[in-house]
Design a protein around this motif. Structure first.
Motif, PDB file in Angstrom:
ATOM      1  N   TYR A   1     -19.549 -39.567 -11.480  1.00  0.00           N
ATOM      2  CA  TYR A   1     -19.149 -38.206 -11.849  1.00  0.00           C
ATOM      3  C   TYR A   1     -20.091 -37.621 -12.899  1.00  0.00           C
ATOM      4  N   LEU A   2     -20.419 -38.383 -13.932  1.00  0.00           N
ATOM      5  CA  LEU A   2     -21.252 -37.860 -15.005  1.00  0.00           C
ATOM      6  C   LEU A   2     -22.697 -37.650 -14.571  1.00  0.00           C
ATOM      7  N   VAL A   3     -23.216 -38.572 -13.770  1.00  0.00           N
ATOM      8  CA  VAL A   3     -24.641 -38.537 -13.441  1.00  0.00           C
ATOM      9  C   VAL A   3     -24.936 -37.625 -12.260  1.00  0.00           C
ATOM     10  N   THR A   4     -24.061 -37.608 -11.258  1.00  0.00           N
ATOM     11  CA  THR A   4     -24.413 -36.957  -9.998  1.00  0.00           C
ATOM     12  C   THR A   4     -23.533 -35.766  -9.645  1.00  0.00           C
ATOM     13  N   ALA A   5     -22.220 -35.943  -9.722  1.00  0.00           N
ATOM     14  CA  ALA A   5     -21.312 -34.933  -9.167  1.00  0.00           C
ATOM     15  C   ALA A   5     -21.469 -33.578  -9.841  1.00  0.00           C
ATOM     16  N   GLU A   6     -21.603 -33.558 -11.164  1.00  0.00           N
ATOM     17  CA  GLU A   6     -21.731 -32.275 -11.854  1.00  0.00           C
ATOM     18  C   GLU A   6     -22.983 -31.523 -11.422  1.00  0.00           C
ATOM     19  N   ARG A   7     -24.052 -32.249 -11.143  1.00  0.00           N
ATOM     20  CA  ARG A   7     -25.283 -31.590 -10.708  1.00  0.00           C
ATOM     21  C   ARG A   7     -25.150 -31.030  -9.304  1.00  0.00           C
ATOM     22  N   VAL A   8     -24.386 -31.703  -8.460  1.00  0.00           N
ATOM     23  CA  VAL A   8     -24.226 -31.220  -7.090  1.00  0.00           C
ATOM     24  C   VAL A   8     -23.397 -29.939  -7.060  1.00  0.00           C
ATOM     25  N   TRP A   9     -22.391 -29.833  -7.930  1.00  0.00           N
ATOM     26  CA  TRP A   9     -21.476 -28.689  -7.905  1.00  0.00           C
ATOM     27  C   TRP A   9     -21.821 -27.613  -8.951  1.00  0.00           C
ATOM     28  N   ASN A  10     -22.948 -27.727  -9.648  1.00  0.00           N
ATOM     29  CA  ASN A  10     -23.223 -26.744 -10.697  1.00  0.00           C
ATOM     30  C   ASN A  10     -23.624 -25.382 -10.151  1.00  0.00           C
ATOM     31  N   ASP A  11     -24.038 -25.311  -8.883  1.00  0.00           N
ATOM     32  CA  ASP A  11     -24.470 -24.044  -8.309  1.00  0.00           C
ATOM     33  C   ASP A  11     -23.564 -23.585  -7.176  1.00  0.00           C
ATOM     34  N   ASP A  12     -22.318 -24.083  -7.129  1.00  0.00           N
ATOM     35  CA  ASP A  12     -21.464 -23.764  -5.992  1.00  0.00           C
ATOM     36  C   ASP A  12     -21.111 -22.281  -5.932  1.00  0.00           C
ATOM     37  N   HIS A  13     -20.881 -21.660  -7.078  1.00  0.00           N
ATOM     38  CA  HIS A  13     -20.540 -20.236  -7.067  1.00  0.00           C
ATOM     39  C   HIS A  13     -21.785 -19.368  -6.895  1.00  0.00           C
ATOM     40  N   LYS A  14     -22.873 -19.731  -7.528  1.00  0.00           N
ATOM     41  CA  LYS A  14     -24.091 -18.930  -7.467  1.00  0.00           C
ATOM     42  C   LYS A  14     -24.659 -18.887  -6.056  1.00  0.00           C
ATOM     43  N   ASP A  15     -24.578 -20.001  -5.326  1.00  0.00           N
ATOM     44  CA  ASP A  15     -25.157 -20.078  -3.980  1.00  0.00           C
ATOM     45  C   ASP A  15     -24.130 -19.859  -2.877  1.00  0.00           C
ATOM     46  N   PHE A  16     -22.969 -19.334  -3.231  1.00  0.00           N
ATOM     47  CA  PHE A  16     -21.962 -19.000  -2.221  1.00  0.00           C
ATOM     48  C   PHE A  16     -22.264 -17.585  -1.713  1.00  0.00           C
ATOM     49  N   ASP A  17     -22.850 -17.487  -0.542  1.00  0.00           N
ATOM     50  CA  ASP A  17     -23.332 -16.204  -0.011  1.00  0.00           C
ATOM     51  C   ASP A  17     -22.438 -15.729   1.125  1.00  0.00           C
ATOM     52  N   CYS A  18     -22.154 -14.433   1.107  1.00  0.00           N
ATOM     53  CA  CYS A  18     -21.411 -13.792   2.189  1.00  0.00           C
ATOM     54  C   CYS A  18     -22.278 -12.689   2.797  1.00  0.00           C
ATOM     55  N   ASN A  19     -22.132 -12.481   4.113  1.00  0.00           N
ATOM     56  CA  ASN A  19     -22.984 -11.505   4.801  1.00  0.00           C
ATOM     57  C   ASN A  19     -22.439 -10.088   4.642  1.00  0.00           C
ATOM     58  N   THR A  20     -22.293  -9.659   3.395  1.00  0.00           N
ATOM     59  CA  THR A  20     -21.867  -8.310   3.078  1.00  0.00           C
ATOM     60  C   THR A  20     -22.393  -7.945   1.699  1.00  0.00           C
ATOM     61  N   LEU A  21     -22.581  -6.643   1.498  1.00  0.00           N
ATOM     62  CA  LEU A  21     -23.022  -6.145   0.188  1.00  0.00           C
ATOM     63  C   LEU A  21     -21.879  -5.504  -0.581  1.00  0.00           C
ATOM     64  N   GLN A  22     -20.647  -5.618  -0.072  1.00  0.00           N
ATOM     65  CA  GLN A  22     -19.490  -5.037  -0.753  1.00  0.00           C
ATOM     66  C   GLN A  22     -19.297  -5.715  -2.117  1.00  0.00           C
ATOM     67  N   PRO A  23     -19.292  -4.924  -3.206  1.00  0.00           N
ATOM     68  CA  PRO A  23     -19.119  -5.530  -4.543  1.00  0.00           C
ATOM     69  C   PRO A  23     -17.771  -6.250  -4.664  1.00  0.00           C
ATOM     70  N   GLY A  24     -17.798  -7.449  -5.207  1.00  0.00           N
ATOM     71  CA  GLY A  24     -16.579  -8.237  -5.429  1.00  0.00           C
ATOM     72  C   GLY A  24     -16.138  -9.057  -4.252  1.00  0.00           C
TER      73      GLY A  24
END
Length: 265
Positions: free
Chosen positions: A36-59
């Motif tokens: 958890y300390l060494v690997t898991a946090e690094r894998v999930w640190n960009d989950d929100h930033k790289d969550f892309d949806c095919n729309t430009l609607q704000p929010g």
């Protein structure tokens, strides 16, 4: 993190555990905490930033991310690991409490005044119950978190694409999760180790209960054998004929026969 204090806590927990408890401790701190300390946090640190949806609607992306990821994996695992490891520390605290009582007792009555505990770290009395309750609590916590994970993420896996219809999205949009295969691998690894920890806790619980049942059965047999021996001695003493005295001499608790005179018939 102060690794000296951490090492002291680990050595204390390991000292007062059974063989199954030591295996559980190694599994938790090597394959769960360190991963958890060494690997898991690094894998999930960009989950929100790289969550892309095919729309430009704000929010729209924020609402869809919150709908499919109400609680982050790493935060659930952090809470799970904290709750799982705390009961083992309670056992160490209970032993420390016993040692403090023993030290105060010696200071009050001296070295010749007896002892409260023959071995403060031996699982007897309240410490046995503390240890058993800690096993039940640890197994229960892991089982509850496995159920929560399965409820939030069916089959403990993440899809590559999720469809979102939540407002303010204008229509059904496709959203793409970052690194789903890697996240699935670590999720299944953490789930598997948690299931193994539950099994170890149940095996250790069965071992302790079985050992206590055998000890109680042996103590009961010893009491029954002692009672039957005393009854047999009482029957034999009723058949003795004492000479040279109107009243028979008293018998000691250990049934000595040195001062008893039998007639030879």
């Amino acid at each position: 993190m102060n690794w000296g204090i951490f090492e002291g806590l680990l050595s204390g927990v390991n000292k007062y555990s059974t063989a199954f408890g030591r295996i559980w401790l190694s599994l938790v701190f090597i394959f769960r905490v360190l991963v958890y300390l060494v690997t898991a946090e690094r894998v999930w640190n960009d989950d929100h930033k790289d969550f892309d949806c095919n729309t430009l609607q704000p929010g729209c992306s924020n609402v869809c991310f919150d709908e499919f990821f109400p609680v982050s994996h790493v935060r659930l695992w952090a809470l799970q690991l904290i709750l799982v490891t705390c009961p083992s520390l309670l056992v160490v605290m209970h032993v420390a409490y016993r040692k403090a009582r023993e030290r105060k007792h010696k200071e009050a009555v001296g070295e010749d005044g007896g002892r409260l505990y023959l071995n403060p770290g031996k699982k007897r009395g309240g410490l046995w119950w503390t240890y058993v309750c800690s096993l039940v609590f640890k197994a229960g916590v892991d089982a509850v978190f496995l159920y929560v994970f399965h409820s939030l993420y069916p089959k403990y896996t993440l899809p590559n694409v999720v469809k979102c219809r939540a407002a303010p999205c204008p229509n059904t949009v496709d959203c793409f999760i970052s690194k789903p295969s890697e996240k699935n691998i670590f999720t299944l690894f953490m789930v598997t180790t948690a299931a193994i920890c539950i099994l170890l806790n149940l095996v250790e619980l069965a071992y302790l209960l079985g050992k206590r049942c055998r000890e109680c059965r042996a103590a009961r047999k010893a009491r029954v054998a002692g009672a039957s021996c005393c009854k047999q001695d009482d029957l034999l003493s009723g058949d003795l004929i004492f000479l040279g005295s109107d009243t028979p001499p008293p018998l000691l608790p250990d049934c000595p026969r040195d001062h008893v005179k039998k007639t030879i018939l």
